[in-house]
Design a protein around this motif. Structure first.
Motif, PDB file in Angstrom:
ATOM      1  N   GLY A 104     -21.536 -14.618  10.812  1.00 37.24           N
ATOM      2  CA  GLY A 104     -22.926 -14.198  10.864  1.00 37.24           C
ATOM      3  C   GLY A 104     -23.725 -14.753   9.691  1.00 37.24           C
ATOM      4  N   TRP A 107     -23.827 -13.110  15.243  1.00 36.09           N
ATOM      5  CA  TRP A 107     -25.050 -13.192  14.445  1.00 36.09           C
ATOM      6  C   TRP A 107     -25.118 -12.148  13.324  1.00 36.09           C
ATOM      7  CZ3 TRP A 107     -29.010 -16.118  13.152  1.00 36.09           C
ATOM      8  CH2 TRP A 107     -30.183 -15.543  12.644  1.00 36.09           C
ATOM      9  N   VAL A 142     -23.662 -17.434  18.559  1.00 36.65           N
ATOM     10  CA  VAL A 142     -24.896 -16.749  18.172  1.00 36.65           C
ATOM     11  C   VAL A 142     -24.908 -15.338  18.734  1.00 36.65           C
ATOM     12  CG1 VAL A 142     -27.421 -16.760  18.366  1.00 36.65           C
ATOM     13  CG2 VAL A 142     -26.179 -18.922  18.022  1.00 36.65           C
ATOM     14  N   ARG A 158     -26.961 -17.306  10.010  1.00 33.19           N
ATOM     15  CA  ARG A 158     -28.273 -17.016   9.413  1.00 33.19           C
ATOM     16  C   ARG A 158     -28.679 -18.103   8.424  1.00 33.19           C
ATOM     17  NH1 ARG A 158     -25.787 -11.969   9.687  1.00 33.19           N
ATOM     18  NH2 ARG A 158     -25.180 -11.996   7.480  1.00 33.19           N
TER      19      ARG A 158
END
Length: 281
Positions: A237, A231, A227, A241
């Motif tokens: 990433g 991210w 994370v 999400r």
């Protein structure tokens, strides 16, 4: 002498005409089945027989002209080969024994009445602060085949919410990249404390056994999806999400790097419920 020659020539002409006229009747022509020409042997077709394995040396089939032909059991078996190949083969004894042992092991480690949740029963967990504690806690070690980096204490409602998210959010987000996800790195689970560790505030959902913090995921090939590190960029990433959005529903509160500075390196999931619905940020 001349008359003899003329007579011979006339006979030859007449004979040749006779041959030409008869030639079509003597030529080979297609003959219908069962109507062989005189002196010509015509093969006799046998009736179609459903390939059924017989007992004994063989079975008789009847041809169109009434003759009986013996077809051996070996022949019928060969005809039946395609049908045999379509039948599912029974599991071997070894496979059955292994499957039975695995199922018994899963049942032994099952918690919250779900084989996908593996761990142990803890029972009542008292809290040192007012509002802390878990009435019926379990210690979870894996969810739907995905291991937890540390055994995590929570209630069954939170464990089941975590399972729904793993099945519908985590696994689909990672897919088959890196061989798929094998482990979840747990940053925090049950802990009797205030929210964001601020003394005098409300008791955190962690202190009620309703929350879990997750900081990274490990894939089968040994790679990591973090994370903190991933991210905002690349496919990792995007996957992070996506799984963050998928948690909104199974959990009442979903916090990530966009929430505040306290969650820039992990996801916070808890099963607190609000009248307005899930709070996700």
């Amino acid at each position: 002498m001349g008359k003899t020659v003329c007579l011979a020539g006339l006979i030859a002409v007449l004979w040749g005409t006779s041959v030409v006229a008869q030639a079509p009747d003597a030529s080979l022509r297609p003959v219908a089945r069962g109507q062989g020409a005189v002196g010509v042997s015509t093969p006799v077709a046998a009736e179609v027989v459903t390939p059924v394995e017989t007992q004994g040396a063989g079975a008789q089939i009847k041809t169109e002209d009434g003759r009986a032909v013996v077809v051996t059991t070996e022949t019928t078996k060969k005809r039946k080969g395609l049908f045999q190949s379509l039948r599912p083969k029974p599991r071997t004894e070894r496979v059955s024994v292994f499957a039975g042992k695995k199922k018994r092991a899963l049942r032994k480690g099952m918690v919250c009445g779900d084989l996908a949740l593996q761990g142990s029963v803890v029972g009542r967990v008292p809290g040192r602060l007012g509002g802390c504690g878990v009435k019926s806690a379990i210690k979870l070690r894996s969810v739907s085949g995905v291991a937890l980096s540390q055994q995590s204490v929570m209630d069954c409602g939170t464990a089941k919410a975590l399972k729904r998210w793993v099945d519908k959010g985590l696994k689909p987000s990672i897919g088959r990249k890196g061989g798929g996800v094998t482990k979840i790195r747990v940053a925090a689970h049950y802990a009797c404390r205030y929210r964001n560790n601020k003394r005098g505030g409300k008791i955190s959902e962690h202190g009620k056994g309703r929350a879990i913090d997750i900081s990274a995921f490990y894939l089968k090939d040994g790679s990591e999806v973090s994370v903190l590190k991933h991210w905002r960029g690349g496919w990792k990433g995007k996957a992070l999400r996506q799984m963050h959005r998928a948690a909104c529903g199974p959990f009442g509160t979903v916090l990530g790097p966009n929430a505040n500075r306290y969650h820039r390196d992990h996801f916070h999931f808890d099963t607190a419920r609000y009248r307005s619905g899930s709070y996700c940020k």
